[in-house]
Write an enzyme that holds these catalytic residues in place. Structure first.
Site, PDB file in Angstrom:
ATOM      1  N   CYS A 113       0.770  -1.212   0.056  1.00  0.00           N
ATOM      2  CA  CYS A 113      -0.177  -0.091  -0.080  1.00  0.00           C
ATOM      3  C   CYS A 113       0.609   1.342  -0.090  1.00  0.00           C
ATOM      4  O   CYS A 113       1.877   1.257   0.411  1.00  0.00           O
ATOM      5  CB  CYS A 113      -0.910  -0.060   1.254  1.00  0.00           C
ATOM      6  SG  CYS A 113      -1.735  -1.568   1.592  1.00  0.00           S
ATOM      7  N   ARG A 147       4.862  -0.080  -6.117  1.00  0.00           N
ATOM      8  CA  ARG A 147       4.959  -0.874  -4.855  1.00  0.00           C
ATOM      9  C   ARG A 147       4.090  -2.032  -5.014  1.00  0.00           C
ATOM     10  O   ARG A 147       4.200  -2.950  -4.369  1.00  0.00           O
ATOM     11  CB  ARG A 147       4.814   0.050  -3.968  1.00  0.00           C
ATOM     12  CG  ARG A 147       5.556   1.071  -3.544  1.00  0.00           C
ATOM     13  CD  ARG A 147       5.146   2.198  -2.809  1.00  0.00           C
ATOM     14  NE  ARG A 147       4.929   1.553  -1.283  1.00  0.00           N
ATOM     15  CZ  ARG A 147       5.541   1.780  -0.247  1.00  0.00           C
ATOM     16  NH1 ARG A 147       6.783   2.515  -0.595  1.00  0.00           N
ATOM     17  NH2 ARG A 147       5.372   1.342   0.805  1.00  0.00           N
ATOM     18  N   GLY A 194      -0.494  -0.839   6.629  1.00  0.00           N
ATOM     19  CA  GLY A 194      -0.075  -1.725   7.835  1.00  0.00           C
ATOM     20  C   GLY A 194      -1.420  -2.755   8.128  1.00  0.00           C
ATOM     21  O   GLY A 194      -2.562  -2.910   7.370  1.00  0.00           O
ATOM     22  N   LYS A 204      13.571 -14.464 -10.305  1.00  0.00           N
ATOM     23  CA  LYS A 204      13.355 -13.606 -11.439  1.00  0.00           C
ATOM     24  C   LYS A 204      12.175 -14.036 -12.370  1.00  0.00           C
ATOM     25  O   LYS A 204      11.335 -13.447 -12.753  1.00  0.00           O
ATOM     26  CB  LYS A 204      14.520 -13.095 -12.113  1.00  0.00           C
ATOM     27  CG  LYS A 204      15.471 -12.216 -11.250  1.00  0.00           C
ATOM     28  CD  LYS A 204      14.909 -10.853 -10.953  1.00  0.00           C
ATOM     29  CE  LYS A 204      14.109 -10.699  -9.862  1.00  0.00           C
ATOM     30  NZ  LYS A 204      14.775 -10.730  -8.424  1.00  0.00           N
ATOM     31  N   GLU A 229       8.746 -14.377 -10.863  1.00  0.00           N
ATOM     32  CA  GLU A 229       7.905 -13.260 -10.515  1.00  0.00           C
ATOM     33  C   GLU A 229       7.262 -12.474 -11.943  1.00  0.00           C
ATOM     34  O   GLU A 229       6.235 -12.197 -11.604  1.00  0.00           O
ATOM     35  CB  GLU A 229       8.934 -12.309  -9.986  1.00  0.00           C
ATOM     36  CG  GLU A 229       9.345 -12.563  -8.461  1.00  0.00           C
ATOM     37  CD  GLU A 229      10.177 -11.491  -7.946  1.00  0.00           C
ATOM     38  OE1 GLU A 229      11.277 -11.128  -8.512  1.00  0.00           O
ATOM     39  OE2 GLU A 229      10.114 -10.679  -6.958  1.00  0.00           O
ATOM     40  N   HIS A 257      18.462 -36.702  -6.307  1.00  0.00           N
ATOM     41  CA  HIS A 257      17.890 -37.158  -5.272  1.00  0.00           C
ATOM     42  C   HIS A 257      16.371 -37.004  -5.131  1.00  0.00           C
ATOM     43  O   HIS A 257      15.768 -36.874  -4.246  1.00  0.00           O
ATOM     44  CB  HIS A 257      18.294 -36.451  -3.940  1.00  0.00           C
ATOM     45  CG  HIS A 257      19.926 -36.827  -3.889  1.00  0.00           C
ATOM     46  ND1 HIS A 257      20.299 -38.060  -3.499  1.00  0.00           N
ATOM     47  CD2 HIS A 257      21.011 -36.135  -4.084  1.00  0.00           C
ATOM     48  CE1 HIS A 257      21.562 -38.158  -3.513  1.00  0.00           C
ATOM     49  NE2 HIS A 257      22.182 -36.943  -3.831  1.00  0.00           N
ATOM     50  N   LYS A 298       6.320  -4.247  -3.940  1.00  0.00           N
ATOM     51  CA  LYS A 298       7.844  -3.777  -3.768  1.00  0.00           C
ATOM     52  C   LYS A 298       8.306  -3.858  -2.511  1.00  0.00           C
ATOM     53  O   LYS A 298       9.336  -4.243  -2.335  1.00  0.00           O
ATOM     54  CB  LYS A 298       8.006  -2.543  -4.425  1.00  0.00           C
ATOM     55  CG  LYS A 298       9.416  -1.770  -4.371  1.00  0.00           C
ATOM     56  CD  LYS A 298      10.381  -2.603  -5.384  1.00  0.00           C
ATOM     57  CE  LYS A 298      11.687  -2.405  -5.471  1.00  0.00           C
ATOM     58  NZ  LYS A 298      12.454  -3.377  -6.434  1.00  0.00           N
TER      59      LYS A 298
HETATM   60  O1  M6R Z   1      13.084  -4.610   0.321  1.00  0.00           O
HETATM   61  P1  M6R Z   1      13.599  -6.079   0.674  1.00  0.00           P
HETATM   62  O2  M6R Z   1      14.779  -6.551   0.071  1.00  0.00           O
HETATM   63  O3  M6R Z   1      13.302  -6.582   2.099  1.00  0.00           O
HETATM   64  O4  M6R Z   1      12.380  -6.902   0.141  1.00  0.00           O
HETATM   65  C1  M6R Z   1      12.332  -8.499   0.424  1.00  0.00           C
HETATM   66  C2  M6R Z   1      11.632  -9.032  -0.950  1.00  0.00           C
HETATM   67  O5  M6R Z   1      10.329  -8.750  -0.641  1.00  0.00           O
HETATM   68  C3  M6R Z   1      12.194  -8.822  -2.274  1.00  0.00           C
HETATM   69  O6  M6R Z   1      13.525  -9.038  -2.755  1.00  0.00           O
HETATM   70  C4  M6R Z   1      11.106  -9.694  -3.160  1.00  0.00           C
HETATM   71  O7  M6R Z   1      11.385 -10.764  -3.268  1.00  0.00           O
HETATM   72  C5  M6R Z   1      11.184  -8.919  -4.756  1.00  0.00           C
HETATM   73  N1  M6R Z   1      10.361  -8.787  -5.304  1.00  0.00           N
HETATM   74  C6  M6R Z   1      12.452  -9.560  -5.440  1.00  0.00           C
HETATM   75  O8  M6R Z   1      12.499  -9.117  -6.907  1.00  0.00           O
END
Ligand code: M6R
Length: 615
Positions: free
Chosen positions: A2, A27, A104, A492, A495, A511, A610
Site C-alpha cells: 500500500c 510498489r 499496515g 526473477k 516473478e 535425489h 515492492k
Molecule cells: O525490500 P526487501 O529487500 O526487504 O524485500 C524483500 C523481498 O520482498 C524482495 O526481494 C522480493 O523478493 C522482490 N520482489 C524480489 O524481486
C-alpha cells in the site's frame, strides 16, 4: 505494498494526489482511492484495479474535484477483504465526515469492530482499516479535537499503521501518525505533503521530516503541530531528501526493469566508490561501528532477509566464511522470528533489505537487538526504519529501484557483501593472504566492464528467451557460491513471467527433481570455471540423458559444451568467487525477455508488492 499520499496547501490537491499515487504504483496494489473536501463535505472516490480506473472516475468530475486544496490518497494491496471498490481506501464512518487511509495491519480489528458495532457503527467493508474511521469518529464526538481523537484512538489500536485522517468539521487539517510503517511529511511554502515513500512527493519538495513510531502530526496550510503519544510537543527534525526526480523516468527504456538492469555497471562503480579506493588500501565502510573489541569477541554471524535480499545474503555467507572463517547462518526473516534463536552479544546480526521496511526483517533484527547483538543493516534506503535503528550501516547506493523485481539492488547488495567480507578479513582475520584479497579487489574493479560486455551483446539471450518462452516449468542448477544465483534466476523468472521456475543445487537433482525431467523441461546449468565446474558438467549430462532441454550459462570456451547444450549463453571470464555478480545479469535479461515476449506486466507483476510491510 500500500501507498499513501496527502496534501494540504493552496493548490488543487487532486493532481498532486494522483501523480503521487502514480509514482508509488511500482510498489504493487490492487485498488486505489482519494478523499477530498469540497464545500465542507468530505468526498470519496475509489476504484478497484489499476490507478487508471480511479483517474477515469476523477476526470469525469474534474472541475468539481479540483476545487479541493486538501486531500488524502491511497493505493491498496489487499490483506483483509478482497480487492474491491468497497474495500479500497479511504474509509469513512457512519456520518461520512471522516476519511482515513492506512498502511499496515490493525491486529485487534475484530474486537474493535465488535465493540463499535455494539455502539451502532455500520461497517461497509471487510477491512481492518474501517475500524479506525469509526473509532476516530467516536473519539471526536467526545473530544471535538481531531488530534486528540486520533491520539486516543491509537491507544486502542494494536498492530502496524501509517494513518492520514481528515474530518469535515475540522477545516483544512490533516492528522497523521505511524507505528511500524513508514510515513514522511514533505515541507513546502505554506503547504505540506504526506507520503509513505519519497517518490510520491519528490517532484514538489526535497525538505521533509520522518515520523517515528507513535508520533502524531497535525497539519494546516501554515502550521505543523508535532507531538508524541503522551501529548508532549516535539521539535521537527527536517532533512533534505537525497533523491532526484529523474530516477523515476524510464529514460527511453520500455520498462523500468530493463533500465535498472542496464544501470548495473554504474551501480557497481557507485558501491565501490569511496569504499574501495585502491587495491593496496583497506576497504573503508565508514558507517560500520564494529571496533576491535567487538571484532575480537565476534564468534558468529546471523543474516536475516527475505526474497532477493535472502539470495544476496547466501552469497554473503559464502564469501565471509571463505575469507574470514567466521561461521555464518542465513535464514528467511519470517522463519527466524518464530523460533527460539541463539543470537547474543557475540553475534553480529546482519539484516539485508532493499527497502529497509520489510516487516519480517524489521521484526527479526529488533528481536536480535533485544538479545544484545550488534545490528548491521545492508540497505538501499539509508532513510528507512531498519537503517535508522541500526548500530552499523552499509548503504548500498543502487539509487531508487522502481521495478518490483529487484535487479540493481541485488547487484549492489552482492557487491556490498564482497566489501564487507574483505573489510572483516582485513580487520578480524588474517586467514587470507593480502595478495589474494588484492586479486578479488581487482576483479571487483573490472567487473563493470564485463557487465557492459554482456549488455552490449544481448541478442543471444533474447533468442534463447524466445525459444523457451512457452515452457511451463524451468529448472536452474548450480553448485557452491552460484547456488544462490540459480535461486535468484528462478525467482526473477517466476516473478515476472509466472513460469514455475525452481533452483536446485546440481548434486540434489538426482535425489528427486530428476523425476520431473523429460523433453519438455528446460534445465539451465550455471557452469562457471572453478572448483565445481566438472561436477556441474556431469550433473548436466545426467539431465541430458533424461531428455531435458539443456541451456548453459558459462564463462568456459570449451567446445564440447556445444554437443551437450541446446543453447549456450556465454559471459566473460571471471574469478569463481566474483562470478555470481556477473552470472546474474544474463538471468535477469532472460527473465525479462521471456516475460516481455509473453506480454506480461513486467514492472508490476500480479500479486506482488515492492515493499512488504506486513508480516
Ligand atoms: O525490500 P526487501 O529487500 O526487504 O524485500 C524483500 C523481498 O520482498 C524482495 O526481494 C522480493 O523478493 C522482490 N520482489 C524480489 O524481486
Amino acid at each position: 505494498m500500500c501507498g499513501i499520499v496527502g496534501y494540504i496547501g493552496s493548490k488543487s490537491a487532486v493532481d498532486i494526489l494522483l501523480n503521487g499515487l502514480t509514482s508509488l504504483e511500482y510498489r504493487g496494489y490492487d485498488s486505489a482511492g482519494i478523499a477530498v473536501c469540497i464545500d465542507n463535505q468530505v468526498e470519496l472516490y475509489k476504484a478497484e484495479g489499476k490507478l487508471q480506473n480511479l483517474k477515469d472516475i476523477v476526470s469525469a468530475q474534474k472541475t468539481h474535484i479540483e476545487k479541493s486544496s486538501i486531500g488524502i490518497g491511497h493505493i491498496r494491496w489487499a490483506t483483509h477483504g478482497a480487492p474491491t471498490t468497497a474495500n479500497a481506501h479511504p474509509h469513512s464512518c457512519n456520518c461520512g465526515k471522516v476519511a482515513v487511509v492506512h498502511n499496515g495491519i490493525i491486529e485487534n480489528y475484530k474486537e474493535l469492530r465488535e465493540k463499535l458495532e455494539k455502539q451502532g457503527c455500520t461497517f461497509r467493508s471487510q477491512t481492518d482499516t474501517e475500524t479506525v474511521a469509526h473509532l476516530v469518529a467516536s473519539k471526536y464526538a467526545v473530544t471535538k479535537d481531531l488530534t486528540e481523537a486520533v491520539r486516543l484512538a491509537t491507544k486502542e489500536i494494536e498492530g502496524a499503521y501509517a494513518l492520514c485522517i481528515i474530518h469535515q468539521d475540522v477545516k483544512n487539517t490533516i492528522v497523521a501518525t505511524r507505528r511500524n510503517a513508514p510515513l514522511l511529511v514533505g515541507i513546502g511554502d505554506n503547504e505540506f505533503y504526506l507520503a509513505s515513500d519519497v517518490p510520491a512527493i519528490i517532484e514538489h519538495t526535497k525538505k521533509a521530516m520522518y515520523l517515528d513510531d507513535n508520533e502524531i502530526v497535525t497539519l494546516t496550510p501554515n502550521s505543523l503541530l508535532y507531538i508524541d503519544s503522551d501529548n508532549n510537543k516535539l521539535t521537527p527534525k527536517i532533512e533534505i531528501l537525497p533523491w532526484e526526480p529523474v530516477a523515476l523516468s524510464k529514460m527511453g527504456y520500455k520498462h523500468f526493469m530493463l533500465k535498472e538492469i542496464h544501470e548495473q555497471p554504474d551501480v557497481v562503480r557507485n558501491v565501490l566508490s569511496g569504499k574501495l579506493r585502491a587495491i593496496d588500501e583497506n576497504v573503508r565502510l565508514d558507517e560500520v561501528t564494529l571496533n576491535q573489541d567487538k571484532l575480537k569477541v565476534l564468534n558468529r554471524i546471523q543474516i536475516v532477509a527475505c526474497g532477493t535480499s535472502l539470495h544476496a545474503a547466501m552469497i554473503g555467507k559464502y564469501i565471509i566464511e571463505d575469507l574470514c572463517g567466521i561461521p555464518v547462518d542465513v535464514e528467511p526473516a519470517s522463519e527466524f522470528i518464530y523460533r527460539r534463536t541463539i543470537t547474543d552479544k557475540n553475534t553480529l546480526v546482519i539484516g539485508v533489505s532493499q527497502s529497509g521496511e520489510t516487516a519480517d526483517t524489521i521484526t527479526a533484527v529488533r528481536q536480535a537487538k533485544a538479545l544484545g547483538s550488534h545490528i548491521l543493516i545492508v540497505t538501499n534506503r539509508p532513510d528507512s526504519t531498519m537503517a535508522r535503528e541500526a548500530d552499523s550501516l552499509v548503504p548500498v547506493n543502487a539509487g531508487i529501484e522502481v521495478s518490483v523485481a529487484a535487479t540493481k539492488s541485488y547487484m549492489a547488495q552482492v557487491i556490498s557483501f564482497y566489501l564487507l567480507a574483505i573489510y572483516l578479513a582485513e580487520r578480524a582475520s588474517k586467514r587470507v593472504e593480502t595478495n589474494d584479497l588484492n586479486k578479488l579487489k581487482h576483479e571487483l574493479i573490472v567487473l563493470p566492464q564485463k557487465i557492459e560486455e554482456i549488455l552490449a551483446h544481448k541478442e543471444g539471450i533474447q533468442a534463447c528467451a524466445k525459444k523457451f518462452a512457452n515452457a511451463k516449468d524451468f529448472i536452474f542448477i548450480a553448485r557452491g557460491i552460484n547456488f544462490a544465483t540459480a535461486l535468484e534466476g528462478a525467482l526473477k523468472l517466476k516473478e515476472i513471467s509466472y513460469i514455475n521456475a525452481t533452483g536446485y543445487t546440481a548434486g540434489e537433482l538426482k535425489h528427486g527433481p530428476i523425476a520431473m525431467l523429460d523433453e519438455s523441461m528446460p534445465v539451465l546449468s550455471i557452469l562457471m570455471n572453478g572448483k565445481v565446474y566438472e561436477k556441474i558438467l556431469s550433473n548436466s549430462e545426467e539431465a541430458k540423458a533424461r531428455n531435458a532441454r539443456m541451456i548453459a550459462l558459462t564463462n568456459s570456451t570449451d567446445s564440447k559444451l556445444d554437443d551437450l547444450f541446446e543453447s549456450i549463453i556465454r559471459i566473460p571470464d571471471i574469478d569463481e568467487m566474483i562470478s555470481p555478480a556477473l552470472a546474474i545479469v544474463p538471468l535477469q535479461l532472460l527473465a525479462y525477455y521471456i516475460a516481455e515476449f509473453l506480454g506480461k506486466d513486467v514492472d508490476q507483476p500480479r500479486n506482488l508488492a515492492k515493499s512488504v510491510t506486513v508480516e
